[in-house]
Design a protein around this motif. Structure first.
Motif: not given
Lengths: 162, 324, 602
Positions: C460-463, C481, C542-547, C566-568, C570
């Motif tokens: 989850l992103s945080c803001a 997301a 390591a680049n993927c935040p969604y594993q 998610k298609g970033c 990175t």
């Protein structure tokens, strides 16, 4: 020297969620800013490979802007952090090549910062105008001959270094 | 043709001679080669001259193996001659393929090089500040020297190249594979780099010691410390170009406890070996702020020299900027 | 099938299970027999003899017996109030009184049987090193409990005859004692003095729900409205986990629902949708020392005050100071931590309204003077403004100016013994010092503890101060997301109950509709890794935040799971060999764009 008529060419790699939308907002808000930036949209600033930057310069760009979401707000969580990590090493590499660090900028522009986007482009255009064109020499096609300077002329050039 | 054996030529441009030694490293297999082909040119070993080659018909040479980067007018003349006279031209070794170590001259200029060598060097006694000339008269005879270009070029920027044999120097088994394929007529598509498609990590024995997620705090240098031979060098913080370098070399350097320096050049899909590697390497830094990223960046002493050690002339930017 | 026995107690026919004691049978039949040393957790001991009754077993002589230890026999006749029994009890009472003249329990029991003073002389000296004045009746319950039940063994009998007494090892205070309090709770004369056993006050377990303002036992129901409303055993404090003993709770549970051998289990559930509703935590007012939280006694935060006003709270709903007095003046400080550059930059949304609620409750329950110190009064919801107006009518003082400081240092006689709130009243243009008896800090809301871990686990992103980021602030406030993961409640941002409930419904609806549909739409811009080019260098992971990228150890290549990607892109930039590409954003496509753009502008 066509200094006054030099219009820098800036390639902008804008992330789809924040900076591209921010640029869009600058447009819909009718904010005036120089037309020197051509936008290339990517999904995330983390997608921006330094190879793109270098290719842009090799193809004739005078400046490159990489814009993404503010750290902590990346739509994909951490992509902009990867962009942030690549940036200082890229800058160092480019400086070694003789490309001034002012020619590449990494900026954080959110979807609501239309004003900021316009400011960045305006500022960058002005800076590049002062720096002058990059004019990176094109790759010579196979078989073309390099101009053969008589060595006496070369000697003059060498003397200047000593 | 009275002689049925195919004609083969070897030539060297800006080279160290290592590629010649690679051919000699075939050891006794070289006798098979000599038996199978007719070598019509090999400056280091045989005494054929330019006029011998000029006398040949176009494409009479089956294959010319040219090593070394191109940076003299003489190189240009010779490689163009060989291109005319050869059916196939193979860029042999990293210098011909990418520019190689001589390619690092693109980091400076011809004027700088000449000034360093002939005026500033401490062992040179040259009060008149003389320089070698392309034409001069000595004792009534005219002497010619080739012109030195400002840019070092890989072979394919001067002539059309059919195949590339990567490596500094190419390993024996790749050479044998290439020669065999050519002689048998089992040729891959024109422009192929003869070698595997994947990067070094595939065959490197240290790959299994890599952690799943790497985080590099600072970079180490082999000049100031010794790597642990049993752990992936990148994971230890040494810059190892392995992930961005084509495999096929047998990890000779890795086995010698030296991180890979990238002599085989990039993998097929990478347009620029240096920046592709930079992109991947920098993504792994342990840095959460711009200041932290800068601090890690400061520990890489010479990005150009490190990432483009063998491929500077082949890179997208090709050379350091010369301001006019 | 248990055998039953028929007997007669005080002329009444009683049926009892075979094996029960006469005391138990009598109690079950509703006949009271006085006891001192009897307890359901301990086997009968027969020490005090108060439970004596006259028993006639068929074929045997009538005798006086202690009913606590006598098993029922078919046809026996029991008399609990016969003259002989009463007389014996009176003598027992006199003996007890002689031993423990100061024990209120003994005196009460004696009075029950009509005895007020004893003809026997008191024995010299105390009968125990662990009791105070009240006197030990040598029932041995504490010893037996500590030894057999709690399995600690810090107490024992020592000596013989008139010198027999209960004591600790060598008569000294001992570290063997775990301060569990079992002995003093079972002592029939309330005679045990803890400090004599172990000179350390027992550490009471603070109740988490009462925010430390009350205490609980190791087995407890967290709060009356807990779901499920069943007790839980706190492993850290439960004696059974320390000594293997006690288990009084298990013995007392009629439903046999307690099993100390239960182990925590990890269960894996395969689900398709997840709703994250991890809530919030209150801003720690201790980070702002000028308000005296944690230092000054009567400064409480909002949640603590909620417990003070609650009928099931530590004070039974009475609003009283720590000294136990009703406050004459209370100050409620808004915006503690919130709207603050140094702490929480945002407004916590709910504090103004709960501050008004507190003001109303204080007024209603105590009639005290109430001061609300605010920056703005944010009464944004249905009926909120009207409530604010009502408070104005109730005489609550609203002072516009965030409080500067709470101090207990008086500047004059009036301020002595009070808490003084120093503030600037911006509407009056004055600095004021308000002497009050209690200060309530309206602390702001922060994400729940452990929110970072939750964010990492679910990508989850945080803001905005680490609250979880919704997919779109207007159009998708409960989605995230990641398809299938929904947010509800305060974990997404500070909000009050109606909004949290609405979000809960929305999240449930989103989850249901997804489950109903049975499929979801993939991003068209996912990354993919070409197997024939991938060297298995693992640098992309390591680049993927969604594993979304996993390493296939068999094939020695990395693989992107399309459903998670998610298609970033990175990972594509992070691939050193170009084996990874992003659909519709391939390297060659971007290069073509660069070429095209620069060619057209030259």
């Amino acid at each position: 020297m066509a200094e006054d008529s030099f219009e820098p060419k800036i390639i902008g790699f804008l992330c789809r969620w924040c900076s591209y939308t921010g640029a869009d907002l600058a447009g819909t808000s009718r904010i005036h800013y120089p037309p020197n930036l051509a936008a290339i949209r990517v999904m995330c600033s983390g997608r921006v490979d330094p190879t793109f930057v270098v290719q842009a310069f090799a193809e004739g760009a005078d400046g490159v802007l990489i814009a993404g979401c503010h750290p902590g707000d990346c739509h994909y969580s951490e992509g902009n952090y990867k962009a942030m990590r690549r940036y200082p090493i890229l800058l160092k590499l480019l400086e070694q090549f003789g490309i001034e660090r002012e020619r590449v900028r990494l900026e954080w522009v959110s979807a609501s910062e239309g004003n900021k986007f316009a400011e960045v482009v305006t500022d960058m255009t002005q800076q590049l105008k002062a720096l002058g064109p990059l004019n990176w020499p094109a790759r010579k096609a196979a078989g073309s001959q390099e101009q053969r300077l008589p060595l006496r002329q070369v000697a003059k050039g060498v003397a200047a270094h000593v | 043709m009275s002689n049925e054996k195919p004609k083969v030529a070897f030539y060297w441009c800006a080279s160290c001679g290592g590629c010649e030694e690679a051919v000699v490293d075939l050891h006794e297999k070289i006798l098979d080669v000599v038996a199978a082909v007719d070598i019509v040119l090999w400056p280091v070993a045989l005494d054929f001259k330019k006029h011998h080659i000029e006398a040949l018909k176009p494409k009479e040479i089956a294959v010319a193996f040219i090593n070394g980067a191109v940076r003299l007018s003489e190189h240009e003349e010779w490689v163009k001659l060989l291109r005319e006279k050869s059916g196939l031209v193979v860029a042999f070794g990293a210098c011909a393929h990418l520019g190689g170590i001589p390619g690092l001259a693109n980091y400076t200029t011809r004027d700088e090089i000449l000034a360093n060598k002939y005026h500033r060097a401490v062992t040179v006694d040259n009060p008149q500040k003389l320089l070698p000339q392309t034409e001069s008269k000595v004792n009534g005879y005219a002497l010619e020297l080739p012109a030195l270009w400002n840019d070092v070029r890989p072979l394919d920027e001067v002539i059309e190249v059919d195949y590339y044999l990567p490596g500094c120097p190419p390993p024996v088994d790749l050479i044998v594979a290439a020669v065999t394929a050519i002689l048998k007529g089992e040729l891959p598509p024109k422009g192929t780099v003869i070698g595997p498609l994947k990067s070094l990590c595939e065959s490197c024995s240290l790959n299994s010691t890599k952690p799943e997620k790497m985080a590099i705090k600072e970079f180490k240098r082999v000049a100031t410390s010794t790597p642990d031979p049993k752990t992936c060098f990148l994971a230890q913080g040494y810059v190892c170009m392995g992930p961005a370098t084509r495999s096929g070399c047998g990890e000779r350097c890795i086995k010698g406890n030296m991180p890979c320096r990238g002599c085989f050049g990039p993998t097929p899909e990478a347009r620029d070996q240096g920046t592709k590697f930079l992109s991947s390497l920098a993504s792994m830094l342990e840095a959460k702020t711009e200041a932290e990223a800068q601090a890690v960046a400061d520990t890489i002493v010479d990005p150009v020299g490190t990432f483009y050690r063998f491929s500077l002339p082949k890179s997208l930017l090709r050379r350091r900027r010369v301001k006019t | 099938m248990a055998e039953t026995v028929k007997l007669v107690i005080d002329g009444k026919e009683v049926t009892a299970e075979s094996g029960r004691t006469v005391l138990e049978a009598a109690r079950e039949a509703g006949i009271q027999i006085p006891t001192l040393c009897n307890h359901e957790s301990l086997p009968p001991y027969g020490a005090c003899r108060f439970c004596i009754v006259e028993v006639t077993v068929p074929g045997k002589k009538t005798r006086l017996q202690a009913s606590c230890g006598m098993p029922v026999v078919q046809g026996m006749e029991v008399k609990t109030q016969s003259e002989r029994v009463r007389k014996t009890r009176r003598i027992l009472a006199e003996l007890m009184l002689a031993r423990c003249p100061d024990s209120s329990v003994v005196r009460e029991l004696a009075a029950q049987v009509g005895v007020t003073k004893s003809r026997f002389r008191q024995l010299p000296g105390l009968s125990s090193t662990i009791v105070g004045k009240s006197g030990c009746i040598m029932c041995g319950m504490c010893v037996r409990l500590c030894d057999h039940v709690m399995k600690i063994g810090a107490l024992a009998f020592e000596g013989r005859g008139i010198r027999r007494r209960t004591t600790t090892p060598f008569g000294q205070p001992t570290d063997v004692c775990l301060c569990c309090g079992a002995c003093s709770s079972i002592c029939p004369t309330q005679a045990i003095e803890h400090m004599r056993i172990r000179p350390r006050a027992p550490t009471r377990i603070p109740s988490e729900f009462e925010l430390g303002m009350a205490h609980r036992k190791p087995v407890y129901i967290p709060f009356p409205q807990a779901v499920p409303r069943v007790p839980v055993i706190d492993r850290e404090n439960c004696i059974n986990f320390k000594t293997g003993g006690c288990k009084v709770c298990e013995d007392n549970c009629g439903a046999r629902a307690i099993d100390h051998k239960q182990e925590a289990q990890t269960r894996e559930l395969r689900v398709g949708t997840i709703v994250i509703a991890t809530g919030f935590s209150l801003f720690d007012a201790g980070q702002m020392p000028r308000y005296g939280y944690g230092r000054l006694k009567n400064v409480v935060n909002a949640l603590e005050f909620e417990r003070l006003c609650h009928a099931s709270g530590p004070t039974g709903g009475k609003i009283i100071t720590k000294e136990g007095k009703t406050p004459g003046a209370v100050a409620i400080l808004h915006c503690i931590g919130s709207r603050d550059e140094n702490h929480l930059k945002y407004c916590s949304r709910v504090c103004c309204m709960y501050s008004l609620k507190f003001a109303h409750l204080v007024k209603e329950k105590t009639g005290a003077e109430v001061y609300n110190l605010y920056i703005d009064v944010r009464a944004f919801g249905k009926g909120y403004e009207e409530f604010y107006k009502r408070l104005l009518g109730e005489g609550v003082h609203f002072i516009r100016g965030k409080a500067a400081e709470v101090t207990d240092v008086p500047e004059n006689a009036e301020e002595r013994g009070k808490l003084i709130v120093v503030c600037e009243d911006t509407l009056l243009g004055l600095t004021r010092r308000l002497p009050v008896d209690m200060v309530i800090l309206s602390s702001g809301l922060r994400p729940a503890k452990g929110a970072e871990k939750v964010a990492q686990t679910f990508a989850l992103s945080c803001a905005q101060g680490d609250f979880f980021l919704e997919k779109h602030p207007k159009l998708a406030p409960v989605d995230t997301a990641s398809d299938g993961i929904f947010l509800a409640g305060a974990c997404q941002g500070p909000k009050d109950i109606p909004d949290a409930v609405a979000q809960g419904g929305a999240a449930a609806a989103g989850a249901l509709s997804l489950m109903d549909r049975g499929k979801f739409v993939l991003e068209p811009v996912t990354a993919q890794i070409k197997e024939e080019l991938c060297a298995g260098c693992k640098l992309c992971l390591a680049n993927c935040p969604y594993q979304a990228i996993t390493f296939d150890a068999e094939k020695k290549v990395s693989v992107v799971a399309k459903e998670l990607c998610k298609g970033c892109g990175t990972c594509v930039a992070g691939c050193p060999s170009g084996a990874a590409q992003q659909e519709n954003f391939e390297d060659r496509q971007v290069f073509a764009e660069i070429e095209g753009v620069l060619a057209s502008t030259s």
